[in-house]
Design an enzyme around this catalytic site. Structure first.
Site, PDB file in Angstrom:
ATOM      1  N   LEU A 230     -69.345 -47.405 -50.875  1.00 23.02           N
ATOM      2  CA  LEU A 230     -68.995 -45.998 -51.140  1.00 23.02           C
ATOM      3  C   LEU A 230     -69.146 -45.560 -52.589  1.00 23.02           C
ATOM      4  O   LEU A 230     -69.728 -44.526 -52.874  1.00 23.02           O
ATOM      5  CB  LEU A 230     -67.566 -45.690 -50.670  1.00 23.02           C
ATOM      6  CG  LEU A 230     -67.134 -44.221 -50.911  1.00 23.02           C
ATOM      7  CD1 LEU A 230     -68.008 -43.238 -50.152  1.00 23.02           C
ATOM      8  CD2 LEU A 230     -65.689 -43.990 -50.551  1.00 23.02           C
ATOM      9  N   ASP A 231     -68.620 -46.333 -53.498  1.00 24.84           N
ATOM     10  CA  ASP A 231     -68.613 -45.859 -54.878  1.00 24.84           C
ATOM     11  C   ASP A 231     -69.793 -46.374 -55.680  1.00 24.84           C
ATOM     12  O   ASP A 231     -69.810 -46.300 -56.901  1.00 24.84           O
ATOM     13  CB  ASP A 231     -67.311 -46.278 -55.559  1.00 24.84           C
ATOM     14  CG  ASP A 231     -66.131 -45.604 -54.891  1.00 24.84           C
ATOM     15  OD1 ASP A 231     -66.325 -44.480 -54.404  1.00 24.84           O
ATOM     16  OD2 ASP A 231     -65.060 -46.209 -54.848  1.00 24.84           O
TER      17      ASP A 231
END
Lengths: 288, 288, 288, 288
Positions: A230-231
């Site tokens: 995700l990041d």
């Protein structure tokens, strides 16, 4: 007169090969399209070609659809993926938020004054807090709470909002939920997230506390496409701000807000202007 | 592999007209030249077109001279001014200095490690102070003192150094003399100066004292082509640094040194890479 | 815990003289006040002393008024001007705007989330456009149109709003009217304006058009106290953004908006935190 | 007049406690020392107090040694560590390098023009390449090659150079060897390293290749004190530069050089001006 008020955009990518520029520029000439800005880049390491042209048709009877289909047959020879975008195109968008409103407030302001060519179809949140802000801008707001147990259903609801509104872009404007791999997969290349970027990189919880402990002198943010990690998806834009020892963790968070707003707006703007080309784990951003 | 290790550069400009891009890209295709990076810009307000292509010839018997002459006949139709630059080209350069050595030291360092593709033919100064620095880098140093009475002769001597060494570029690396209009004229488009840039702009003597009096929070520098208005020619690059109330005039000067070095190096680099197009009182800098 | 959540601020200035620091720090010690942050600066060129202390009283029965009066008698010996500010103090403020809303939107957002300790008493404008924005934040809006003939009356009306609301600070958030010398005089040291800062400085109308003609590579903004020379008062904060040749005047204006918002917010924040000391035509900003 | 031309510096730290500021400022007053700049910070989270004063003695017979001893007895009560630095103090320094010369060249330039108050006692390298650069500045150069087998002896030789020259500061200006834990221990708080800082943080070999693969838009550098974790010690200063997709790994390295030079020089400058306070894993930098 601003930069792109009346120009079409042709953006394309394919494998590196002699003639990739020519197939685009020759066609534009044949169609009597006047190129106002052109950028191409050929990445030697990945052997991939990227091109973006802004142009004004000179013929009165220019038809985007006809242009598109005619170019498609040329592009086929190069297995070129391309997108044609008309002037004034406003990209259908859904924005995901949680409780923090700084990025949403910033995006909606730019939207309202026409600085970002968005057509915001809905704001979706797992908390009800930001409903009034969306409402003031006349935007539908969907409150879709989520728990570990209901995550799959909630994501299905989000997906339904995206599909039913025909949104092409999803912006995660401080949406504090990790999307499932399946959701990430579905949104690949069309969902932009904003994430703090600290030097050195801190893993795990409470990153600003870790940054304080380390005595960082800069805090930053990255706008990136989401992927399974995700990041850590492909970066579109990054920014930083100076801080010092007198910034307690909460002050670092506050300082981070400005740079998150600016960096997300910049990343979204590049995407909307069709400057961003995604290839593997990285992006090429042309003519920014 | 660095960015431009083995590529030719074709840079051109002409009046805006349909087909300006095509005449370049079609020719490159015909010549089997592989374009690695391409940037063009068409300035609506001045109705002027600018293009820069980096390319690799795919044919073993590619000949720059033949290419140049063949393209010239195509370009003629558009009254296109162009320049063809081979890979590894090192531009013959003369550097003018006075007593301050920060910019010279920075340029010579970049020159020595091959970061700036210069071929420095001579360092010229109206003071003898920097001779040892030039000598350490193995560079001829011409001490040409100047007084109001001898200004014409001294400029003639400088001109002679430039001509006899065949220098194409002159860098004024803190050369604290105002060049005569005639000299500016002769060097138009090929002499780069570095000048402080303060906000707001201060006219007259002791600009850093004025800046202190005003309590500025930023000091800056501009690299620009010289013209008759010595410190106000077309801007190539600009940079700034933060300062505060504790910076006395002398501290502002010290702070200015770093940003002058960086900005001059950046401006020179853009020029050497043929990214800078001069038109009227402004520049277009492509693909930086 | 953020930086100044529970601290008092003592800010003072006077002529340079031995003992200026000691008179402040000794008193704080006597009063059992714990200093969390202290900054002083003595300007040699203007022979002026500035000091700012953040402190926490350790005694339960600490009384600001008593402290103030007791310190006044000490300070008198040094002809020291000082201000004592309690924790959580929200400064009464009136905001002046015209039609452009970017700075107002930014300020109101920061106000709403508590990032700027303002107590906004009214928004005043010579146009009705921004009434809904003020209303959404629950703020009184005064539409006070102005013509050359009615300028004196309109300024009297503005003055009345300021006085009747007890506002200590006036923010000109893109208020596009030149205030009269008398009005500037009345607001000296407590009215902050935001103004573009371009390199080099351009005088006269259409500054962004001039900047385009010059091919600037940076656009900037200055937050400053107003004085008789409206756009040239003592500078509190400055910022810049990069631009290039592809920015037409309208694009430069758009780019300027972000840096105007950020720089105004920073300047206002420094003022509210009592970091800014005005002396003559310049400011000293302590501990930012 | 520059900022600190004739001022002494008193820098101190101790545990937080009422009266820490007063013990310093009262003493300075008693000694008739005029404070030109004062900064203190009390870190709530670590409960540690830091103070730095620049001052000018007003008495003709001021004696640093006497001052030092007299203050020591006051400071003892607070278990305060402090350092008194006279005006014009040039800190004895040894610089460690390998083959890359950009940071050394930059430091020696600043040293030569007096911008950094260093007294460089020796340049030490595990390669002979930079001997001419050191020689040109008239500096002793020690070529101390190292292999895994000879690491202990080589470090002993370095240590001997440091001790025999009485150096107080060691600068690792791109010294590409990992120091042993014992060596790090011996140099704790007085050895400054420069290290790239990339977003996100990359571990392992070839960080610039990893950064390219990730498509970073910024490259940065950190100047930090070394500790056992060589590239992760307490940060003194950080800087960044923008990059884009067209920067191949080698171009990222080149771009990194500028920011490494500037950031190292800034970190060293803060250290020399006694602005940096080391406490645990972080630093407090006062009045920069």
């Amino acid at each position: 007169m601003s930069r792109m008020a009346d120009t079409w955009i042709l953006a394309a990518q394919c494998s590196s090969r002699l003639g990739t520029v020519d197939v685009v520029t020759r066609f534009l000439k044949e169609q009597q399209c006047y190129i106002t800005e052109l950028n191409s880049f050929d990445d030697r390491l990945s052997e991939r070609f990227f091109i973006r042209a802004e142009f004004r048709p000179e013929l009165d009877d220019f038809c985007g659809e006809t242009f598109h289909d005619a170019f498609a047959s040329r592009a086929a020879e190069f297995a070129m993926k391309f997108e044609l975008t008309p002037p004034g195109k406003r990209t259908g968008t859904v924005i995901l938020v949680s409780k923090a409103d700084h990025c949403l407030n910033d995006l909606l302001y730019r939207y309202r004054i026409g600085q970002l060519p968005l057509d915001i179809r809905a704001v979706v949140s797992n908390h009800p807090d930001l409903e009034p802000l969306a409402a003031w801008h006349g935007l539908p707001f969907h409150y879709l709470p989520v728990t570990p147990e209901t995550k799959a259903q909630q994501e299905a609801q989000i997906q339904k909002v995206i599909e039913s509104t025909g949104a092409e872009l999803v912006i995660l404007a401080r949406y504090m939920q990790v999307l499932s791999p399946a959701m990430c997969e579905r949104l690949a290349g069309r969902a932009i997230n904003i994430h703090h970027s600290l030097l050195p990189g801190f893993k795990g919880a409470k990153p600003y506390h870790q940054a304080y402990e380390k005595g960082v002198k800069l805090v930053g943010a990255s706008a990136h496409y989401i992927n399974n990690d995700l990041d850590e998806g492909p970066i579109i834009a990054q920014g930083v701000e100076s801080v010092d020892h007198a910034h307690y963790p909460e002050d670092l968070v506050a300082k981070g807000r400005d740079i998150e707003c600016l960096t997300l707006a910049r990343g979204v703007s590049y995407h909307l202007e069709r400057r961003v080309f995604l290839h593997g784990g990285r992006t090429v951003v042309l003519g920014n």
